[in-house]
Design an enzyme around this catalytic site. Structure first.
Site, mmCIF file in Angstrom:
data_model
loop_
_atom_site.group_PDB
_atom_site.id
_atom_site.type_symbol
_atom_site.label_atom_id
_atom_site.label_comp_id
_atom_site.label_asym_id
_atom_site.label_seq_id
_atom_site.Cartn_x
_atom_site.Cartn_y
_atom_site.Cartn_z
ATOM 1 N N LYS A 153 0.823 -1.216 0.000
ATOM 2 C CA LYS A 153 0.000 0.000 0.000
ATOM 3 C C LYS A 153 0.855 1.263 0.000
ATOM 4 C CE LYS A 153 -4.483 -1.634 1.050
ATOM 5 N NZ LYS A 153 -5.773 -1.540 1.713
ATOM 6 N N LYS A 202 -4.093 -10.453 -7.057
ATOM 7 C CA LYS A 202 -5.339 -10.722 -6.328
ATOM 8 C C LYS A 202 -6.482 -9.820 -6.820
ATOM 9 C CE LYS A 202 -6.155 -8.168 -2.170
ATOM 10 N NZ LYS A 202 -6.512 -7.992 -0.821
ATOM 11 N N LYS A 208 -10.788 -4.554 -4.900
ATOM 12 C CA LYS A 208 -11.813 -3.564 -5.209
ATOM 13 C C LYS A 208 -11.204 -2.276 -5.748
ATOM 14 C CE LYS A 208 -12.422 -3.252 -0.231
ATOM 15 N NZ LYS A 208 -13.227 -3.909 0.741
HETATM 16 P P1 ATP Z 1 -8.317 -3.252 -1.112
HETATM 17 O O1 ATP Z 1 -8.318 -3.733 -2.518
HETATM 18 O O2 ATP Z 1 -8.890 -1.878 -0.926
HETATM 19 O O3 ATP Z 1 -7.017 -3.486 -0.405
HETATM 20 P P2 ATP Z 1 -9.622 -5.693 -0.391
HETATM 21 O O4 ATP Z 1 -10.508 -6.028 -1.559
HETATM 22 O O5 ATP Z 1 -8.349 -6.440 -0.232
HETATM 23 O O6 ATP Z 1 -9.371 -4.148 -0.328
HETATM 24 P P3 ATP Z 1 -10.306 -5.876 2.437
HETATM 25 O O7 ATP Z 1 -11.304 -5.025 3.102
HETATM 26 O O8 ATP Z 1 -8.875 -5.543 2.679
HETATM 27 O O9 ATP Z 1 -10.552 -5.905 0.878
HETATM 28 O O10 ATP Z 1 -10.550 -7.398 2.831
HETATM 29 C C1 ATP Z 1 -11.691 -7.922 3.457
HETATM 30 C C2 ATP Z 1 -11.593 -9.429 3.539
HETATM 31 O O11 ATP Z 1 -11.643 -9.992 2.224
HETATM 32 C C3 ATP Z 1 -10.296 -9.938 4.172
HETATM 33 O O12 ATP Z 1 -10.565 -11.059 4.974
HETATM 34 C C4 ATP Z 1 -9.468 -10.338 2.985
HETATM 35 O O13 ATP Z 1 -8.550 -11.345 3.310
HETATM 36 C C5 ATP Z 1 -10.528 -10.845 2.019
HETATM 37 N N1 ATP Z 1 -10.111 -10.701 0.624
HETATM 38 C C6 ATP Z 1 -9.819 -9.552 -0.017
HETATM 39 N N2 ATP Z 1 -9.498 -9.779 -1.305
HETATM 40 C C7 ATP Z 1 -9.587 -11.119 -1.480
HETATM 41 C C8 ATP Z 1 -9.376 -11.985 -2.599
HETATM 42 N N3 ATP Z 1 -9.015 -11.520 -3.784
HETATM 43 N N4 ATP Z 1 -9.559 -13.307 -2.413
HETATM 44 C C9 ATP Z 1 -9.950 -13.798 -1.223
HETATM 45 N N5 ATP Z 1 -10.158 -13.037 -0.127
HETATM 46 C C10 ATP Z 1 -9.979 -11.719 -0.238
#
Ligand code: ATP
Ligand code: LTN
Length: 335
Positions: free
Chosen positions: A118, A200, A203
């Site tokens: 980040k 990965k 969002k």
């Molecule tokens: P950002 O992209 O803004 O970093 P994010 O999509 O990673 O956000 P978070 O709020 O950080 O979302 O994560 C919420 C939950 O979703 C956490 O438990 C995280 O491990 C899970 N998660 C996020 N992205 C994935 C993914 N691609 N696959 C599986 N689990 C995920």
């Protein structure tokens, strides 16, 4: 002899209201949150304090918090069974985080991969909150004496940090915190981008086709799966070098419960077109009831307010006990 009712294990998890919730968030975390409600004592939060580590526009942030609350209710989090609150409504989180900051080493936080990612991505705003964010997450978990933390694979390092800090604190002061275990699903722990399956699904991806959002319409979901990047072998099988197909298989398996062997068998002799359509349809059917329920919740803000107010008050009471215990051990004079 009198039978003692066994105490249910405590589950804690949280998600940042940083934008629309994705299929990755759902399969990696929230689907498990819902499943765990039957067996465990579940406590879930919207980690809004975490979200301001990246600059937010106030009106959009406020909308994202309410949208995320409605989306998670729509995923089946039942406020009769689980506590589901908004982190900033409970003041113990920031308080314990400060105490724990003083028991966390600079070097430990420097090794967190999410911080490295980040800070590279937001090089113009590498703020102190982004650096110390993992200790706020540690506080979230330890305040509720959680046994298990259901998260996607990317959060495993933070749960390990939680265990280290809990053990360190307990080593100094006796049994203050429960040392939690991460709970990571077999399939769906790491849903990858549909456009670059080595990254990965996130969002914050700029390519809209990379990421399926929970509230995408069936047409949009199908279009995104049809455009998913695959390979030239044209055989549905799980293997190294076939990251695109591996990802689609993992998604399909997480949604349908079918094993990889079964999927390979079912699609033997069929092309990627058929497989992509099947994955698209399975995801559409999984998300359809969620979208419908979301529409109901988002139209009833008063109901949601009632839910998060009540949950926040209970969370405050539960977490205050742990905070007081920890502060007393450190030597603070309690009120
Ligand atoms: P950002 O992209 O803004 O970093 P994010 O999509 O990673 O956000 P978070 O709020 O950080 O979302 O994560 C919420 C939950 O979703 C956490 O438990 C995280 O491990 C899970 N998660 C996020 N992205 C994935 C993914 N691609 N696959 C599986 N689990 C995920
Ligand atoms: N840091 C997590 C969200 C989060 C969390 C938590 C997850 C905040 N507090 C406590 C589990 C337990 C993230 O960014 N995905």
């Amino acid at each position: 002899m009198e039978q003692q009712t066994e105490k249910k294990k405590v589950v804690f998890s949280a998600i940042q209201p940083s934008g629309t919730i994705t299929l990755g968030n759902y399969l990696g975390a929230i689907k498990n949150w819902a499943a765990m409600q039957e067996e465990f004592s579940c406590i879930y939060a919207l980690a809004d304090l975490h979200t301001i580590t990246v600059r937010q526009e106030a009106a959009a942030f406020r909308k994202n918090i309410i949208d995320a609350y409605a989306s998670i209710l729509a995923c089946g989090i039942d406020t009769e069974k689980s506590l589901f609150f908004i982190q900033s409504h409970v003041n113990t989180h920031a308080q314990l985080a400060w105490v724990l900051d003083c028991y966390t080493q600079f070097g430990e936080l420097s090794r967190m991969t999410q911080f490295k990612d980040k800070s590279a991505k937001h090089a113009d705003n590498v703020n102190a909150g982004l650096f110390t964010y993992p200790t706020l997450m540690v506080a979230d978990i330890l305040l509720y004496q959680a046994d298990m933390v259901p998260v996607g694979a990317d959060q495993k390092q933070h749960v390990e940090l939680t265990r280290n800090i809990a053990e360190r604190f307990n080593g100094l002061y006796g049994n203050v915190f429960k040392v939690p275990e991460p709970y990571i699903p077999k399939n769906g722990a790491r849903v990858m981008s549909l456009q670059d399956p080595t990254k990965k699904m996130s969002k914050s991806d700029e390519n809209v086709n990379a990421c399926v959002n929970l509230m995408d319409s069936p047409e949009v979901i199908m279009k995104k799966f049809k455009r998913a990047v695959t390979d030239s072998e044209a055989k549905v099988r799980y293997a190294e070098g076939k990251e695109g197909i591996n990802n689609l298989m993992a998604i399909y398996s997480a949604v349908t419960g079918l094993s990889f062997e079964q999927i390979e068998h079912d699609f033997d002799g069929k092309g990627y077109g058929d497989f992509k359509t099947a994955v698209g349809e399975a995801v559409i059917e999984e998300l359809r009831p969620i979208r419908e329920k979301y529409e109901q919740y988002i139209a009833d803000k008063a109901y949601m307010q009632d839910c998060y107010k009540k949950a926040g008050e209970i969370a405050q009471k539960i977490s205050q006990r742990t905070l007081d215990k920890a502060m007393k051990k450190v030597g603070f004079v309690l009120k």
